[in-house]
Scaffold this motif. Structure first.
Motif, PDB file in Angstrom:
ATOM      1  N   GLY A   1     -11.003   6.254 -27.116  1.00 22.31           N
ATOM      2  CA  GLY A   1     -10.410   5.333 -28.089  1.00 22.31           C
ATOM      3  C   GLY A   1     -11.432   4.379 -28.695  1.00 22.31           C
ATOM      4  O   GLY A   1     -11.208   3.816 -29.752  1.00 22.31           O
ATOM      5  N   LYS A   2     -12.521   4.158 -28.003  1.00 18.87           N
ATOM      6  CA  LYS A   2     -13.633   3.422 -28.598  1.00 18.87           C
ATOM      7  C   LYS A   2     -14.905   3.914 -27.928  1.00 18.87           C
ATOM      8  O   LYS A   2     -14.872   4.457 -26.832  1.00 18.87           O
TER       9      LYS A   2
ATOM     10  N   SER B   1      -3.277   3.335 -17.419  1.00 19.22           N
ATOM     11  CA  SER B   1      -3.543   2.358 -18.475  1.00 19.22           C
ATOM     12  C   SER B   1      -3.086   0.949 -18.062  1.00 19.22           C
ATOM     13  O   SER B   1      -3.169   0.021 -18.857  1.00 19.22           O
TER      14      SER B   1
ATOM     15  N   THR C   1      -4.283   2.262 -23.838  1.00 22.57           N
ATOM     16  CA  THR C   1      -3.175   2.937 -24.526  1.00 22.57           C
ATOM     17  C   THR C   1      -3.568   3.120 -25.994  1.00 22.57           C
ATOM     18  O   THR C   1      -4.024   2.173 -26.631  1.00 22.57           O
TER      19      THR C   1
ATOM     20  N   ASP D   1      -8.955   3.236 -38.534  1.00 20.55           N
ATOM     21  CA  ASP D   1      -8.105   2.069 -38.323  1.00 20.55           C
ATOM     22  C   ASP D   1      -6.883   2.499 -37.530  1.00 20.55           C
ATOM     23  O   ASP D   1      -6.501   3.670 -37.540  1.00 20.55           O
TER      24      ASP D   1
ATOM     25  N   TYR E   1       2.407   6.507 -29.308  1.00 23.01           N
ATOM     26  CA  TYR E   1       1.317   6.003 -28.457  1.00 23.01           C
ATOM     27  C   TYR E   1       1.177   6.893 -27.230  1.00 23.01           C
ATOM     28  O   TYR E   1       2.167   7.410 -26.720  1.00 23.01           O
ATOM     29  N   VAL E   2      -0.056   7.020 -26.780  1.00 20.02           N
ATOM     30  CA  VAL E   2      -0.292   7.761 -25.551  1.00 20.02           C
ATOM     31  C   VAL E   2      -0.975   6.826 -24.577  1.00 20.02           C
ATOM     32  O   VAL E   2      -1.909   6.123 -24.953  1.00 20.02           O
ATOM     33  N   ARG E   3      -0.440   6.830 -23.356  1.00 20.22           N
ATOM     34  CA  ARG E   3      -1.041   5.911 -22.384  1.00 20.22           C
ATOM     35  C   ARG E   3      -1.843   6.690 -21.362  1.00 20.22           C
ATOM     36  O   ARG E   3      -1.735   7.908 -21.264  1.00 20.22           O
TER      37      ARG E   3
ATOM     38  N   ARG F   1     -11.700  -3.239 -36.106  1.00 24.13           N
ATOM     39  CA  ARG F   1     -11.979  -1.807 -36.199  1.00 24.13           C
ATOM     40  C   ARG F   1     -12.843  -1.436 -37.373  1.00 24.13           C
ATOM     41  O   ARG F   1     -13.993  -1.128 -37.258  1.00 24.13           O
ATOM     42  N   ALA F   2     -12.242  -1.463 -38.538  1.00 25.00           N
ATOM     43  CA  ALA F   2     -12.914  -0.920 -39.717  1.00 25.00           C
ATOM     44  C   ALA F   2     -14.114  -1.772 -40.088  1.00 25.00           C
ATOM     45  O   ALA F   2     -15.121  -1.283 -40.553  1.00 25.00           O
TER      46      ALA F   2
ATOM     47  N   PHE G   1       8.459   1.277 -22.079  1.00 27.15           N
ATOM     48  CA  PHE G   1       7.159   1.851 -22.399  1.00 27.15           C
ATOM     49  C   PHE G   1       6.099   0.755 -22.509  1.00 27.15           C
ATOM     50  O   PHE G   1       4.966   0.911 -22.073  1.00 27.15           O
TER      51      PHE G   1
ATOM     52  N   LEU H   1       4.947  -0.030 -19.114  1.00 25.64           N
ATOM     53  CA  LEU H   1       4.178   1.052 -18.495  1.00 25.64           C
ATOM     54  C   LEU H   1       2.801   1.213 -19.116  1.00 25.64           C
ATOM     55  O   LEU H   1       1.887   1.717 -18.487  1.00 25.64           O
ATOM     56  N   SER H   2       2.683   0.826 -20.370  1.00 25.33           N
ATOM     57  CA  SER H   2       1.405   1.058 -21.044  1.00 25.33           C
ATOM     58  C   SER H   2       0.491  -0.153 -20.946  1.00 25.33           C
ATOM     59  O   SER H   2      -0.552  -0.199 -21.590  1.00 25.33           O
TER      60      SER H   2
ATOM     61  N   PRO I   1      -0.077  -3.527 -24.312  1.00 24.59           N
ATOM     62  CA  PRO I   1      -1.118  -3.765 -25.325  1.00 24.59           C
ATOM     63  C   PRO I   1      -0.518  -4.432 -26.566  1.00 24.59           C
ATOM     64  O   PRO I   1       0.646  -4.197 -26.916  1.00 24.59           O
TER      65      PRO I   1
END
Lengths: 1358, 475
Positions: A829-830, A883, A904, A971, A1356-1358, B35-36, B245, B248-249, B252
């Motif tokens: 992710g980075k 995560s 995440t 982005d 989203y994927v964790r 980010r960008a 969720f 659980l994540s 963020p």
């Protein structure tokens, strides 16, 4: 003392660990420094460490004799001490009180220096502090002169200083940290050593369900199937996870996923942008190449070679099975540049698109911004302006083109040889035939066979047979022509040519460039081309020249001249022929598009021609000439043209106004002239004999392979005149050979055309002062960047191959670091360096420099394998972590630079869209190649067309990059447009409906369904809580939907009842009028012609003639006695018409809804494909006017009738009559409308192949084709009605009765009743409309599916 | 030493920063900007004279010598060859000198010259206009010219001026987007496409929202497929399931922001219909603009002008209007002013379409006290040649052309710079689009050199490395 000072400062400011370490190093140095007095040593310190920085980074804005921002001058001691508007810049001895230090330390984020650049490196900042502390000794007592400034900012010194930046330092071997060395995966050794040092706890491994989902998206861009998931959960082997990784790496989906990353790096696009936004022909072949290469794990160094010079490799990578030269495809990305539309400054355009190539290659593969050095040396990095122009020469020594990536192997060569062999035999047989024919030619005109004489007299082969045809009546003229021809040759103005190429001479083509056999084959006279069909053998016999089709007109062909400057008024002349849309043009400064000032000549048959291009417009510019087949032009290519060819014999550049000699006729006469000159007398029979003798001579020359220019044309003239046998008798050997040749020719592999560069002689680009094309300085030799090695390339060509090799050389510190960091970025992710496209001074420093170098070395020593490196990373503990961060990590390392847990991540746009299709089982995985697809489709998003001016809105919304330049890190925005899209967009609703349908079919119980849905979409079972919530939701939606249905049913019932009652009253009134009319009509004599079909929409949809059947589409409906066309896609179509339709009449009664509509068809007769049609059309070309519409206006002209001014009220009668001779007449309310005109028609519609449309112009109901209004009646006649018949029809108004007529017959009571009923119908209708406007989803399962698509867990994927 | 802009810290700027339709994302901004690229400088730098901009973009390039830059010399030389070197033109079909078929008149107190193309501007607002007669551009092609005008760079990928201005100032109304492009009838984006209205490398919520003023669905995806109560049940379910969720994540910020997006989206579904409903506008106002004009294109453009006023009333920072094609002389949907042929008819029709609506907009803004804080710009991507293309058209002229600015502290009733006596090249005080934007930013309180954004290794600016404030234009 000093050391204490600084450690305190750093601690209080809470700077990062990295800085702390630097400080430790610095501390030692300051201990020494602080003992310095104002000595030679302090002077050296100033000269070496302070003065260059002041000169380089400060003088520009702070000087005595120029800009003095903030009132501050820093270019001598006095200015420094006096300071500016905010007081002194420096307080000697007190760095912490000095304003200068506060600014260069960036203590206040809003007041930072240097203003326009990066922060000075830490070492320099501390140098300043030390200098100030030691008293800010400054020997500068006056501002510097220009020479002094130049000395102070000497590039070599600057360069040396900048080379100290971490990324330009060599990659050195690293030891795996001992602390973590018990880890099987070296990545973890590095990560854990740091975590241990920071006392941070790593999060535990994520659970298996989370892990398989994470891994599947990372490697394939799609979720795992429930089956894969079950298998993995049950797999108890210790290698279960590794096996899963291997399985996913082997999946073809891997290439699709990772090719998309790569496409981000090289700004992949299918079009060039700007006005017109033309497609880049076959760009997608490169996309497929990426997918294949990544799936095959082609080593990265090989891919880089291919990306810069795949077309130049001595040993390219070949796919024998697909007959593909894979390597050659690699350079296509160099062509994915922007191209403006017909720029008047072509050189400026070139500078822009070459810059685009340099920018992309340097960012994507080296992580540096070479492009920043176009106008001046790089502001921050060790890249000089010379470096930039060294690359410019490399990139511009190749021209935009198409290259052929078809594998041309031995088998292909043999195939071609055998074609030639067959031709050779055919030729021998033909010569045999011709010899005996020539021997028997008549020797006396009087007794020559009549058929033969007729052939001579009717010859259409130009003027070549006219002396004979005229029986020598103009012998004098003939002789004069011959003499003049000789004179023209003597005084050939070709002597005045500024450049000339005579392709009849073998060496002329030597300095040319190109593609295909045209150049390889060289110049041969007497080559011939067999016909592709029919029983004739020879298509043509060719004079010497360059041809693209000597073996096959399927072959690729491009010829590029050397470039030359237009330094005076001049014309370009080309003696050319060609067929199938081949192109002749000149290109200015390599600009590949066309336009008024970039003309293109299309070659579509016809004889040899001198084509002239005037070049005066481009005086001062450089151009080159291009001849290509239709499919081999860089941008203009017509890839649908499978066959085309060109030939060229001469090319001249002449001063404007001078014409080339007319060699055409003269040359062709030469054989005859030679034979005739030898004759003694000049009568007709002598001439006849000369014709025969010349023919014999030509045949003999051809046989010996020595055919001269004129002879070739002379033979061709005999063939064209039909005076030479050219037939292959059936069953003869000749016909068998001809068939064999044709058969083999068909089997010849088509070229595989890809965007690429036509390589030319290399040239060194002059450095452009401030990037201005009008200020060229010395040429810069082509070379690599001086930060690695700028030894000039010694090569004849562009130097792309050398550049490619320099990209991957071992002492290049950037390439490997950049790619392993990119892999890390896409997985974690980075990146370890979180500016993956910029490793320069403005980029970040690596969080784990040793790990980065370890990976870089590991990468190259293990064969530059991307898959192996990915494997190494995803099998690390670091990647597999949960995560959920530990509490401490959350506090001390919130950005997770130390990788104590997994971040995440939001899925990429493509993965979101693919997942939507996948979950709803719509995703089409095959074919995983081919031309890009548009709009609504069900392929993986990587195959979606990327048209620069029309980017896919879904993908763009979820941050798919704009193809402008390298995007290594997308982005990840959060904008409500995304929520609105997922909530309200039709595409999502459709996916939800489809998914619900499947779930309803495959699972019976509520709970089973919910479990199945969770497993499919989130790869896990729902929790009990989730199950309960979803169940309750489905039940409540069901209930609400049922209530709604009941409401709708009741309303519908009310509406129907009232409507029936209303219809009854209306019907009664109409029949009253009808009865009256029938009584009066009995007295009429003329009943008028009978239509083929007649509809009266007050009576329903039936054709009163019983011939055609209508189908309603969209919201088209019958209402109040008329057909109402108002909604989206509302129209009617009829069954096919069982008759042929030639002349015809279209007739209709209508009301216009609104006058702003453009181009709607009222009644149309079209072929069943909707391609050919005749229609009554409203306001297509001219606002408010009627026209007789037709396919691409083929039979349409302006009628110039009056403009309609009222809408919605007036009933209008219209008719258009199509007469047998193509005359088209229009009528409005019985009288002629506008002007009748002669069209090219009428077009004939075959029986059973046409139909009537009402309300739609033709074809699919899209755009402005649909008419909005009310239609009372329509009729189609299979004949052209006369003025009188039209008028009569209008007056009788058929059986259709306008509402205002019958409404008059109602009694007061009936009227009242009618009003009540109308209101009731209306009210019910409106209530129904309110609920039908927002009908919701079909069923409650679709509602649930739709809800799940809107969960964050989905994107989203964790 | 430095301009004081501490009153507008990054944090307060962010909290004021709102949104576009479907683009508002307070919570996402922070994550985004790392980010960008990164914000280098921004926000207000000095006292602002104006708050908002309305751009009436005359796509295709209107002719300066037929509108705001009278050239009597052309009448004298009518039909004669150009007495000076003719630069390259895009169509290279250059005829002789072609005097304007329109007549000029001195208007208002100031005596500003406006041609008969614009009778309502002549009558209603001449004293409000500041005409710059010495504009130049480096681009001779529509798409590049459009990109250069909007973003300062000739190709896609850079932020449009509207995005830069929102980035600098933030929106004044958190329920409205900061940057809106209006369309009606058959209007489409100029050549170059929607990329002209892009946020480029700036955070996504700075991009333009396209509002189709008279379409059933004015903003894409703004209409739910179901009735409100049904949608609310769905949103409740989504919200409830999302909470698990989120936990659980690891909670963020991005996921949290994505959850909050749904509330904003729901609010927007209510706000847009209110904006586009014109019932509260009086018949007099409708008449002033020409909303019910029988000429459909004019009525459609009038609708945009009225909507522009409604948007600035609601604090929208930047509104761009889109002309509709009259299909005359090569003026297509994307470039309606592009009269390579039939100039008199084509320009006549285009001017008729926009004259009254724009003049009415100025009058209406003025009477509501909004003109002082609103800069109205009337401009195309380039001008047109003083000689003909073919017999009765004009080719592109990037060497000298006119535009006008009104309101927002611009003086009004005067001209700036001049072209030569043929109207061919700018010779007196030539300026370019960077100067215009530098000046407009200045009026908005933004230092065009200080407002930068680090992207791709460079500190990017709307004015690239150019631009001088045209101080004489502003009071």
């Amino acid at each position: 003392m000093a050391g204490w000072d600084y450690t305190m400062l750093c601690n209080t400011q809470g700077l990062t660990l990295r800085i702390r370490r630097i400080v430790l190093v610095l501390t030692c140095r300051f201990m020494v420094l602080s003992t310095l007095a104002e000595t030679a040593e302090s002077r050296t310190f100033f000269e070496e460490r302070i003065r260059p920085v002041l000169a380089q980074d400060c003088y520009q804005c702070h000087q005595h004799s120029g800009p003095r921002k903030g009132g501050l001058a820093l270019d001598d001691r006095h200015g420094l001490l006096k300071g500016g508007d905010s007081g002194p810049a420096v307080i000697p001895g007190s760095p912490n009180e000095s304003l200068l230090m506060r600014l260069i330390r960036h203590e206040d984020p809003d007041r930072t220096m240097p203003r326009s650049g990066a922060k000075l490196d830490e070492k320099t900042v501390e140098d300043f502090a030390a200098w100030i502390r030691a008293g800010a000794h400054d020997p500068r007592d006056h501002p510097p002169t220009t020479e002094e400034i130049q000395k102070d900012t000497d590039w070599q010194a600057v360069m040396e200083r900048r080379m100290q930046w971490w990324s330009f330092q060599p990659i050195k071997p690293v030891d795996i940290p001992l602390a973590g060395s018990n880890h099987p995966n070296p990545v973890d050794a590095f990560i854990e050593a740091r975590l241990a040092a920071e006392n941070l706890e790593a999060s535990p491994e994520a659970d298996r369900q989370t892990l398989i989902r994470r891994l599947s998206f990372a490697l394939r861009g799609l979720p795992p199937t429930p089956e894969e998931m079950r298998r993995y959960l049950l797999d108890e082997s210790p290698r279960a996870y590794e096996n899963l990784v291997d399985e996913f790496l082997k999946s073809p989906r891997f290439g699709e996923r990772w090719a998309r990353h790569w496409m981000d790096w090289i700004r992949y696009a299918d079009s060039h942008g700007s006005e017109g936004d033309p497609m880049i022909p076959n760009a997608w072949v490169y996309r497929d190449y990426l997918i294949r290469s990544l799936n095959q794990d082609v080593p990265y160094d090989q891919l880089l070679l291919e990306h810069l010079a795949g077309d130049l490799l001595a040993f390219p990578r070949l796919d024998q099975k697909e007959k593909r030269n894979e390597s050659a495809i690699g350079t296509s990305h160099l062509r994915m540049v922007f191209h403006g539309f017909a720029p008047t400054d072509a050189m400026e355009e070139q500078i822009r698109f070459v810059d685009d190539q340099i920018n992309t290659v340097s960012k994507a593969f080296l992580g540096v911004t070479v492009s920043c050095a176009r106008c001046h040396d790089h502001k921050f990095d060790p890249i000089s302006q010379r470096d930039y122009y060294a690359w410019y020469g490399i990139m511009a020594s190749g021209r935009p083109g198409i290259i052929d990536a078809r594998l041309r192997d031995d088998a292909d060569a043999e195939h071609r040889e055998s074609l030639e062999e067959i031709k050779h035999h055919l030729k021998e047989l033909m010569i045999h035939t011709w010899r005996s024919y020539a021997d028997q030619l008549p020797s006396n005109w009087e007794i020559a066979p009549e058929t033969w004489k007729k052939g001579v007299q009717e010859s259409k082969a130009g003027d070549l047979f006219w002396p004979l045809a005229k029986k020598m009546e103009s012998d004098q003229a003939f002789r004069l022509l011959m003499q003049n021809a000789a004179k023209i040759r003597e005084h050939s103005p070709t002597n005045r040519a500024l450049h000339q190429w005579d392709f009849t001479k073998p060496t002329a083509a030597a300095p040319w460039y190109g593609l295909g056999p045209a150049l390889e084959q060289g110049i041969t006279s007497g080559s011939w081309i067999p016909t592709l069909q029919g029983d004739q053998v020879i298509e043509s016999i060719l004079p010497a020249g360059l041809y693209s089709h000597l073996i096959s007109s399927k072959d690729a062909g491009a010829l590029h001249s050397p470039k030359f400057k237009i330094d005076q008024e001049m014309d370009l002349w080309m003696l050319i022929r060609g067929e199938g849309g081949s192109m002749a043009r000149y290109a200015v400064a390599n600009y590949p598009r066309n336009g008024t000032v970039y003309p293109v000549e299309n070659l579509n048959g016809g004889p040899w021609t001198w084509k002239r291009f005037n070049l005066n417009y481009w005086k001062g510019d450089s151009i080159h000439v291009e001849l290509t087949t239709a499919a081999d032009q860089a941008v203009l290519a017509r890839l649908d043209r499978e066959r085309s060819w060109f030939g060229v014999r001469k090319m001249l550049i002449m001063p404007s106004g001078v014409e080339p000699e007319n060699t055409l006729l003269e040359e062709a006469y030469l054989p005859l002239k030679q034979a005739y000159d030898q004759a003694s007398s000049g009568d007709i029979n002598t001439l006849l004999e000369a014709y025969a003798t010349s023919l014999q001579a030509c045949i003999e020359s051809w046989s010996k392979g020595r055919l001269e220019e004129g002879q070739a044309q002379w033979l061709q003239a005999w063939l064209d005149a039909g005076l030479l046998p050219n037939q292959a008798p059936s069953e003869s050997e000749m016909s068998k050979l001809l068939e064999a040749w044709r058969h083999k020719e068909l089997q010849l592999a088509m070229p595989l055309r890809v965007p690429g560069k036509i390589e030319t002689k290399g040239f060194d680009q002059p450095l452009l002062e401030r990037g201005d094309a009008k200020r060229p300085l010395d040429a810069v030799p082509r070379s690599f960047l001086s930060l690695v090695d700028d030894t000039p390339y010694e090569c004849e060509d562009s130097g792309r191959l050398q550049l490619a090799r320099d990209l991957i050389r071992q002492d290049n510190p950037l390439t490997r670091r950049v790619i392993v960091n990119r892999l890390w970025h896409h997985l974690f992710g980075k990146g370890l360096v979180d500016t993956p496209d910029n490793f320069g001074k403005l980029g970040s420093q690596p969080s784990h420099p040793e790990l980065l170098d370890f990976l870089a070395i590991q990468f190259s020593t293990s064969g530059w394998s991307l898959k192996q490196t990915i494997r190494l990373l995803v099998t690390s503990d670091a990647w597999k972590r949960s995560s959920l961060a530990s509490e401490e990590a959350g506090h001390t390392d919130p950005e997770n630079h130390l990788w104590s847990h997994f971040d995440t991540l939001r899925l990429d746009a493509e993965a979101i869209r693919d997942q939507l299709l996948w979950v709803s089982s719509k995703l089409e995985l095959d074919p995983m190649e081919g031309p890009p697809v548009n709009g609504i489709n069900q392929r993986r998003s990587v195959f979606q067309r990327i048209k620069r001016n029309d980017l896919d809105p879904f993908l763009a919304l979820f941050d798919a990059p704009t193809p402008l330049s390298t995007v290594g890190s997308r982005d990840s925005t959060n904008v409500p447009g995304q929520s609105l899209k997922l909530l309200n967009d039709r595409f999502i609703v459709d996916c939800a409906e489809a998914w619900a349908d499947q779930v309803i079919k495959s699972h019976a119980g509520k709970r089973e369904r919910i479990v199945a849905m969770f497993e499919r979409i989130f790869n896990r079972a729902p929790s009990l809580g989730e199950l309960a919530l979803c169940e309750a939701y489905v039940s409540s939606m069901e209930e609400q939907k049922n209530q709604r249905l009941a409401r709708v049913a009741e309303l519908t019932r009310q509406m129907d009842t009232s409507q029936q009652a209303l219809d009854a009253i209306n019907g009664m009134a109409r029949s009253r009028v009808m009865n009256q009319r029938q009584r009066s009509e009995r007295t009429r004599i003329n009943t008028g012609p009978e239509p083929l079909a007649a509809w009266d929409f007050s009576q329903g949809l039936d054709d009163q003639m019983g011939n055609l059947e209508l189908t309603l589409h969209g919201e088209a409906r019958l209402e109040d006695g008329a057909l109402v066309l108002s909604g989206e896609k509302s129209y009617l179509s009829s069954s096919p018409i069982g008759h042929e339709v030639g002349p015809k009449t279209l007739e209709t009664w209508l009301q216009i809804d609104d006058l702003t509509q453009r181009g709607g068809g009222v009644i149309s007769l079209q072929d069943l494909d909707g391609q050919v049609f005749d229609a009554i059309v409203f306001a297509e070309q001219e606002q408010g006017r009627w026209l007789a519409g037709s396919d691409v206006f083929a039979r349409t002209q302006s009628l110039k009738g009056p403009i309609e001014t009222t809408s919605g009220l007036e009933w209008i009668h219209l008719a258009v009559v199509y007469e047998e001779d193509g005359m088209i007449r229009a009528y409005r309310n019985g009288k002629p409308y506008g002007l009748a005109y002669q069209s090219t028609g009428p077009v004939a519609f075959a029986a059973d192949q046409s139909q009537v449309l009402i309300g739609n112009r033709h074809g699919q109901p899209i755009g402005n084709r649909l008419f909005r209004g009310r239609i009372g009646q329509c009729r189609l006649y299979l004949q052209a009605l006369s003025d009188k018949e039209i008028l009569q029809s209008f007056e009788q108004a058929g059986s259709w009765i306008p509402q205002d007529q019958w409404i008059k017959t109602l009694t007061l009571e009936e009227k009242q009743q009618r009003n009540d009923l109308s209101h009731r119908v209306l009210a019910a209708k409106e209530a129904l409309k309110r609920s039908s406007d927002k009908p919701g989803l079909t069923n409650s399962w679709a509602d649930l599916a739709h809800s799940l698509f809107n969960l964050k867990e989905f994107i989203y994927v964790r | 030493m430095f301009a004081n802009h501490s009153e507008f810290s990054r944090r307060s700027m962010l909290s004021r920063c709102a949104s576009g339709f479907g683009l508002m994302a307070l919570e996402g901004i922070h994550a985004l900007e790392t980010r960008a690229g990164t914000r280098q400088g921004g926000g207000k730098h000095h006292q602002a004279r104006a708050k908002q901009v309305i751009l009436c973009y005359m796509s295709g390039g209107f002719s300066h010598i037929d509108s705001f830059d009278p050239k009597p010399k052309l009448q004298k030389l009518a039909g004669k060859p150009m007495p000076v070197t003719v630069e390259r033109t895009q169509f290279n079909n250059n005829g002789n000198i072609f005097p304007s078929p329109f007549t000029f008149k001195s208007c208002g107190q100031s005596g500003l010259a406006i041609s008969s193309m614009f009778p309502k501007m002549q009558q209603w607002c001449a004293d409000d206009l500041t005409v710059i007669r010495s504009m130049t551009t480096r681009f001779n092609e529509h798409a590049q010219g459009n990109f250069a005008f909007h973003t300062g760079f000739p190709f896609m990928g850079h932020p449009s001026a509207g995005a830069w201005i929102n980035y600098g100032l933030g929106s004044a109304n958190r329920n409205m987007p900061g940057y809106v492009v209006l369309q009606s009838g058959g209007a489409v984006p100029p050549h170059g496409g929607v990329g002209l209205f892009s946020n480029g490398f700036l955070p996504a919520h700075h991009q333009a929202s396209i509002l189709k003023v008279n379409a059933a669905e004015a903003v894409a995806n703004i209409q739910p497929a179901e009735e409100t109560d049904l949608q609310q049940s769905r949103l409740r379910l989504i919200n409830r399931l999302d909470r698990d969720f989120l936990n659980l994540s690891g909670k963020p910020a991005s996921v949290e922001a994505a959850i909050k997006n749904y509330e904003t989206a729901f609010r927007m579904q209510q706000a847009v219909p209110e904006l586009t409903d014109l019932h509260e506008e009086s018949p007099a106002t409708r008449k002033l603009y020409g909303i019910d004009d029988p000429h459909p294109q004019k009525a459609a453009y009038a609708h945009q002008c009225l909507m522009a006023r409604r948007l600035v009333e609601r604090g929208v920072r930047f509104v761009e209007l889109s002309c509709l094609s009259e299909n005359i002389g090569a003026g297509g949907a994307a470039n309606p002013w592009d009269q390579h042929g039939d100039l008199e008819k084509g320009h006549g029709a285009m001017a008729h379409q926009v004259d009254q609506p724009i003049a009415a907009l100025l009058v209406d803004l003025k009477q509501r006290g909004l003109l002082e804080q609103t800069i109205v710009v009337f401009a195309g991507e380039f001008g047109r040649t003083p000689f003909s293309q073919g017999s009765n058209g004009r080719d592109h002229n990037p060497f000298g052309f006119s535009l006008w600015v009104a309101g927002g502290g611009f003086k009004g009733g005067g001209t700036y710079g001049a072209t030569d006596e043929l109207g061919y090249h700018a010779i007196e005080r030539p300026c370019d689009i960077y100067d215009l934007w530098a000046t407009i930013l200045h009026q908005l309180g933004i230092d065009h050199e200080a407002q930068t954004y680090l992207y791709g290794g460079r500190n990017m600016r709307l004015t690239d490395v150019h631009g001088s404030i045209l101080r004489d234009l502003v009071s």
